[in-house]
Design a protein around this motif. Structure first.
Motif, short mmCIF file in Angstrom:
data_model
loop_
_atom_site.label_atom_id
_atom_site.label_comp_id
_atom_site.label_asym_id
_atom_site.label_seq_id
_atom_site.Cartn_x
_atom_site.Cartn_y
_atom_site.Cartn_z
N UNK A 1 -19.66 16.12 -61.98
CA UNK A 1 -18.66 15.94 -60.99
C UNK A 1 -17.17 16.55 -61.73
N UNK A 2 -16.58 17.57 -61.08
CA UNK A 2 -15.92 18.62 -61.67
C UNK A 2 -14.58 17.74 -62.34
N UNK A 3 -13.85 17.91 -63.37
CA UNK A 3 -12.88 17.13 -63.81
C UNK A 3 -11.81 17.99 -63.98
N UNK A 4 -11.91 19.40 -63.17
CA UNK A 4 -10.79 20.32 -63.19
C UNK A 4 -9.67 19.92 -62.47
N UNK A 5 -9.77 18.56 -61.54
CA UNK A 5 -9.03 18.32 -60.48
C UNK A 5 -8.45 19.34 -59.51
N UNK A 6 -7.23 19.55 -59.34
CA UNK A 6 -7.04 20.86 -58.70
C UNK A 6 -6.22 22.11 -59.31
N UNK A 7 -6.77 22.22 -60.81
CA UNK A 7 -6.38 23.24 -61.56
C UNK A 7 -7.44 24.54 -61.48
N UNK A 8 -6.61 25.83 -61.20
CA UNK A 8 -7.47 26.92 -61.18
C UNK A 8 -6.62 27.83 -61.93
N UNK A 9 -7.53 29.31 -62.09
CA UNK A 9 -6.62 30.39 -62.77
C UNK A 9 -5.92 31.08 -61.61
N UNK A 10 -4.75 31.75 -61.80
CA UNK A 10 -3.92 32.42 -60.85
C UNK A 10 -3.85 33.51 -61.23
N UNK A 11 -4.85 34.49 -61.27
CA UNK A 11 -4.83 35.91 -61.72
C UNK A 11 -4.10 36.45 -60.46
N UNK A 12 -2.73 37.36 -60.58
CA UNK A 12 -2.20 38.05 -59.69
C UNK A 12 -2.48 39.40 -59.25
N UNK A 13 -2.64 39.89 -58.11
CA UNK A 13 -2.84 41.49 -57.65
C UNK A 13 -1.72 42.08 -58.20
N UNK A 14 -2.17 43.44 -58.77
CA UNK A 14 -1.13 44.35 -59.28
C UNK A 14 -0.60 45.20 -58.21
N UNK A 15 0.65 45.45 -57.90
CA UNK A 15 0.94 46.47 -56.88
C UNK A 15 0.65 47.89 -57.53
N UNK A 16 0.50 49.09 -56.76
CA UNK A 16 0.12 50.04 -57.00
C UNK A 16 1.08 50.86 -58.04
N UNK A 17 2.36 50.34 -57.94
CA UNK A 17 3.63 51.14 -58.94
C UNK A 17 3.90 50.13 -60.03
N UNK A 18 2.56 49.66 -60.55
CA UNK A 18 2.73 49.03 -61.87
C UNK A 18 1.94 49.54 -62.72
N UNK A 19 2.28 49.64 -64.26
CA UNK A 19 1.47 50.13 -64.95
C UNK A 19 0.45 49.15 -65.52
N UNK A 20 -0.74 49.66 -66.08
CA UNK A 20 -2.05 48.84 -66.21
C UNK A 20 -2.20 48.69 -67.73
N UNK A 21 -2.93 47.60 -68.18
CA UNK A 21 -3.02 47.49 -69.79
C UNK A 21 -4.89 47.41 -69.89
N UNK A 22 -5.24 48.37 -70.41
CA UNK A 22 -6.71 48.16 -70.75
C UNK A 22 -6.76 48.01 -72.17
#
Length: 423
Positions: free
Chosen positions: A1-22
């Motif tokens: 049984x999952x013990x994460x409860x309701x937690x999860x990762x919240x990766x957010x989409x980047x707008x096209x006008x934002x710089x990237x980090x490689x």
């Protein structure tokens, strides 16, 4: 049984006008060379900054121990990172001339799939924990949710760059850390953080960093929302470095670093440390030094030479000769005290000196330097050979200025760190 409860990762989409980090964050480089040394220094320093008793009648207790998580019980915490790591690997593959740090991370996740994820937890007690507010600066925001921020509530606190927390991400095979805290008023907060690189999934680009909680990353979990394995029951803070498995020598390295960096704080009963169930306290301090600091290069006169002596010096003679024997009434033991009446800016400092003609036959003069929390910051070599050791403790108002002069790793005072200040 999952013990994460309701937690999860919240990766957010980047707008096209934002710089990237490689690639990995450039701040990782400060701590990559000796992660276990920096784990001890950075996290214990933070714990001492949060001491419940500012008069040190009650010492801060720090416990560093090992544990593990069943991967299948926390699919959102562990398994969900697999897709992100692969996407980061693909992103870094596009930079043919750069090292791809995610090859090993993807392989690591595949290897532990269905097994256990090891972790190292640094937990403090007799400390205040980190308070949280969603509309003003606070301990949890500075310590967990912001990079390059430092909020210790006092000008005499340890770090000023706010980058010390980075060592947890560097030491983790997954660049992932979970923070759990309980404050003096009984409030509990918990949140995971991962620091990866910009990546794309199904044609969408995502920011490199994310929070693990049940609030879509808007604020940390509270009380029953926190997964049981991370929940604090006593006041204080626990930092879980996920995906790390120190070997026997790594454990010894951490014990050696406690003895090198915090020996005076331990001796003065400000601090007690447990590492892997072994206690280091005021009563057994010298015995532990004899046990763990017996490298062949060392003798009573500390002939070890190194570019950064603060990382390798032998604290035994400074502790035993300068401090423990400070009250010995002879010409070899000298104590200088700077008082506010003569030095109003410095306010107060102590210099303990031990002289011995034999020292000059072995090595040059050296001074171990500390601030008010009595963590070794700098190891000075005056360039003379008069035959002495010294221990300098600046514990007055001058400690505020020295704090601002510390470099990122807190092992050097550099005036260039404050060159932009008017005074």
């Amino acid at each position: 049984m999952s013990k994460d409860k309701n937690s999860k990762w919240n990766f957010v989409e980047i707008p096209s006008n934002m710089p990237l980090r490689s690639g990995e964050d450039s701040t990782f480089d400060h701590f990559r060379s000796k992660p276990y040394r920096f784990i001890v220094r950075e996290f214990i320093q933070n714990s001492m900054d949060a001491a419940v008793d500012a008069t040190w009648n009650v010492p801060v207790l720090v416990k560093i121990s090992l544990g593990s998580i069943e991967c299948e019980e926390y699919p959102q915490l562990i398994g969900a990172l697999n897709e992100r790591m692969k996407a980061c690997q693909e992103c870094c593959d596009e930079n043919a001339n750069s090292r791809n740090p995610y090859l090993n991370k993807v392989a690591y996740l595949q290897n532990i799939s269905g097994k256990q994820l090891p972790y190292l937890v640094i937990a403090d007690y007799n400390a205040t924990g980190m308070d949280y507010s969603n509309d003003k600066q606070c301990g949890f925001n500075a310590g967990v949710r912001q990079m390059g921020a430092s909020h210790k509530g006092t000008g005499l606190a340890g770090g000023s760059h706010g980058l010390g927390k980075t060592v947890g991400f560097v030491a983790s095979e997954l660049n992932t850390v979970y923070y759990s805290t309980k404050t003096l008023d009984g409030s509990t907060f918990g949140e995971g953080v991962t620091r990866l690189c910009t990546h794309s999934i199904n044609g969408k680009r995502y920011f490199s960093d994310a929070f693990y909680d049940s609030k879509n990353g808007e604020h940390p979990d509270k009380a029953m929302e926190i997964p049981d394995i991370f929940t604090r029951t006593e006041v204080g803070t626990s930092v879980f470095i996920l995906g790390i498995q120190p070997n026997e020598q790594d454990i010894i390295t951490m014990k050696q670093e406690v003895l090198r960096s915090f020996w005076l704080a331990i001796y003065h009963k400000k601090l007690i440390v447990f590492i892997d169930d072994e206690e280091i306290n005021e009563e057994n301090l010298y015995v532990k030094m004899l046990k763990y600091l017996q490298e062949p290069e060392y003798n009573d006169y500390d002939v070890k030479y190194s570019y950064k002596l603060v990382e390798r010096f032998n604290p035994k003679p400074y502790f035993f000769k300068c401090i423990k024997e400070a009250d010995v009434a002879d010409d070899n033991h000298i104590v200088f005290e700077a008082k506010s009446s003569r030095y109003p800016t410095l306010e107060h400092a102590m210099l303990y000196v031990y002289k011995d003609e034999s020292i000059r036959n072995y090595t040059e003069d050296r001074i171990v330097c500390m601030r008010d929390k009595e963590m070794v910051v700098e190891f000075r070599r005056p360039g003379t050979r008069k035959g002495y050791y010294g221990v300098l403790i600046c514990d007055g108002e001058g400690s505020k200025f020295l704090r601002k002069m510390e470099n990122v790793t807190h092992d050097k005072w550099d005036k260039n760190e404050v060159k932009e200040l008017d005074n």
